[in-house]
Design a protein around this motif. Structure first.
Motif, short mmCIF file in Angstrom:
data_model
loop_
_atom_site.label_atom_id
_atom_site.label_comp_id
_atom_site.label_asym_id
_atom_site.label_seq_id
_atom_site.Cartn_x
_atom_site.Cartn_y
_atom_site.Cartn_z
N LEU A 167 0.82 -1.23 0.00
CA LEU A 167 0.00 0.00 0.00
C LEU A 167 0.84 1.27 0.00
N PRO A 168 1.85 1.40 0.87
CA PRO A 168 2.64 2.63 0.85
C PRO A 168 3.43 2.82 -0.45
N ILE A 169 3.78 1.71 -1.10
CA ILE A 169 4.55 1.80 -2.34
C ILE A 169 3.70 2.36 -3.47
N VAL A 170 2.44 1.92 -3.56
CA VAL A 170 1.60 2.33 -4.69
C VAL A 170 0.81 3.60 -4.44
N ALA A 171 0.62 3.99 -3.20
CA ALA A 171 -0.29 5.09 -2.86
C ALA A 171 0.00 6.39 -3.61
N ASP A 172 1.27 6.70 -3.83
CA ASP A 172 1.62 7.97 -4.46
C ASP A 172 2.04 7.84 -5.92
N LEU A 173 1.84 6.68 -6.51
CA LEU A 173 2.21 6.51 -7.91
C LEU A 173 1.23 7.26 -8.81
N PRO A 174 1.70 7.73 -9.96
CA PRO A 174 0.79 8.40 -10.89
C PRO A 174 -0.30 7.43 -11.35
N GLY A 175 -1.49 7.95 -11.53
CA GLY A 175 -2.60 7.14 -12.04
C GLY A 175 -3.37 6.38 -10.99
N VAL A 176 -2.98 6.48 -9.71
CA VAL A 176 -3.74 5.84 -8.64
C VAL A 176 -5.00 6.66 -8.41
N ILE A 177 -6.14 6.00 -8.44
CA ILE A 177 -7.42 6.67 -8.21
C ILE A 177 -7.82 6.57 -6.75
N ALA A 178 -7.60 5.39 -6.15
CA ALA A 178 -7.95 5.19 -4.74
C ALA A 178 -7.22 3.96 -4.22
N THR A 179 -6.99 3.95 -2.92
CA THR A 179 -6.53 2.75 -2.23
C THR A 179 -7.52 2.46 -1.11
N VAL A 180 -7.69 1.18 -0.82
CA VAL A 180 -8.60 0.76 0.24
C VAL A 180 -7.92 -0.32 1.07
N THR A 181 -8.39 -0.48 2.30
CA THR A 181 -7.85 -1.52 3.17
C THR A 181 -8.90 -2.54 3.57
N ASP A 182 -10.17 -2.25 3.28
CA ASP A 182 -11.26 -3.13 3.70
C ASP A 182 -12.11 -3.51 2.50
N PRO A 183 -12.38 -4.76 2.24
CA PRO A 183 -12.14 -5.91 3.10
C PRO A 183 -10.71 -6.45 2.99
N TRP A 184 -9.91 -5.99 2.01
CA TRP A 184 -8.50 -6.35 1.88
C TRP A 184 -7.81 -5.19 1.19
N PRO A 185 -6.49 -5.09 1.33
CA PRO A 185 -5.77 -3.99 0.67
C PRO A 185 -5.90 -4.08 -0.85
N ALA A 186 -6.21 -2.96 -1.47
CA ALA A 186 -6.34 -2.90 -2.93
C ALA A 186 -6.08 -1.48 -3.40
N ALA A 187 -5.74 -1.38 -4.67
CA ALA A 187 -5.59 -0.08 -5.33
C ALA A 187 -6.41 -0.11 -6.61
N TYR A 188 -6.96 1.05 -6.93
CA TYR A 188 -7.67 1.25 -8.20
C TYR A 188 -6.86 2.28 -8.97
N GLY A 189 -6.70 2.02 -10.27
CA GLY A 189 -5.91 2.97 -11.03
C GLY A 189 -6.03 2.79 -12.53
#
Length: 180
Positions: free
Chosen positions: A140-162
């Motif tokens: 999560l910390p690695i991808v959170a600030d990458l270009p093109g990330v729309i959102a990150t979530v932790t529930d129900p499991w860690p995920a990124a949308y982008g």
């Protein structure tokens, strides 16, 4: 052994002419191509067609399935099952998915992770959508600030949308690896 899987979430069905262009791209990029149905392709993608020169000493032809899912195209039950455990995605991506494209690698070597992410980005360039990527908590910390990330979530499991841009940026990160 199965490998990583990425899902492109879509707000609507992919028009048939776009599916044909996707098919043409996959045919050009593959050593082996088998169309199971319109929108479902079993192939051996040439890693070099995605700009990958380091295959880790394995054959550069990597087995992958690309499958368009949803009402009117096929595998509706798989689409429904994949989305049954998902939280409401609209607050994060701006729509509720009605269709998806799955990109499934059939091997799990490091090159397969890169092939999966870059092939998914190429598919997104054609069909649009938002990629839904399951993550490990340490990612999560690695991808959170990458270009093109729309959102990150932790529930129900860690995920990124982008976007496709996010996938390409993430593939460049040291130690990059998809979660299975």
């Amino acid at each position: 052994m199965s490998g990583p899987v990425l899902v492109i979430e879509l707000a609507e069905a992919i028009p048939r002419p776009v599916i044909q262009r996707l098919r043409d791209l996959l045919v050009r990029s593959s050593a082996r191509f088998d169309e199971k149905r319109v929108g479902e392709y079993d192939l051996n993608i040439h890693a070099e067609s995605l700009g990958i020169s380091d295959t880790g000493g394995v054959d550069g032809r990597r087995p992958v399935l690309v499958s368009v899912l949803g009402p009117g195209i096929g595998d509706e039950s798989i689409f429904d099952a994949e989305h049954a455990d998902e939280v409401d995605q609209e607050p994060f991506i701006g729509f509720t998915p009605t269709h998806a494209v799955d990109v499934v690698a059939f091997c799990n070597r490091p090159v397969d992770h890169v092939v999966t992410v870059l092939l998914t980005a190429a598919v997104m360039d054609m069909v649009g959508g938002v990629v839904n990527v399951e993550l490990g908590e340490d990612q999560l910390p690695i991808v959170a600030d990458l270009p093109g990330v729309i959102a990150t979530v932790t529930d129900p499991w860690p995920a990124a949308y982008g976007s496709a841009e996010f996938l390409r940026a993430w593939a460049q990160q040291p130690g990059f690896r998809l979660l299975k």
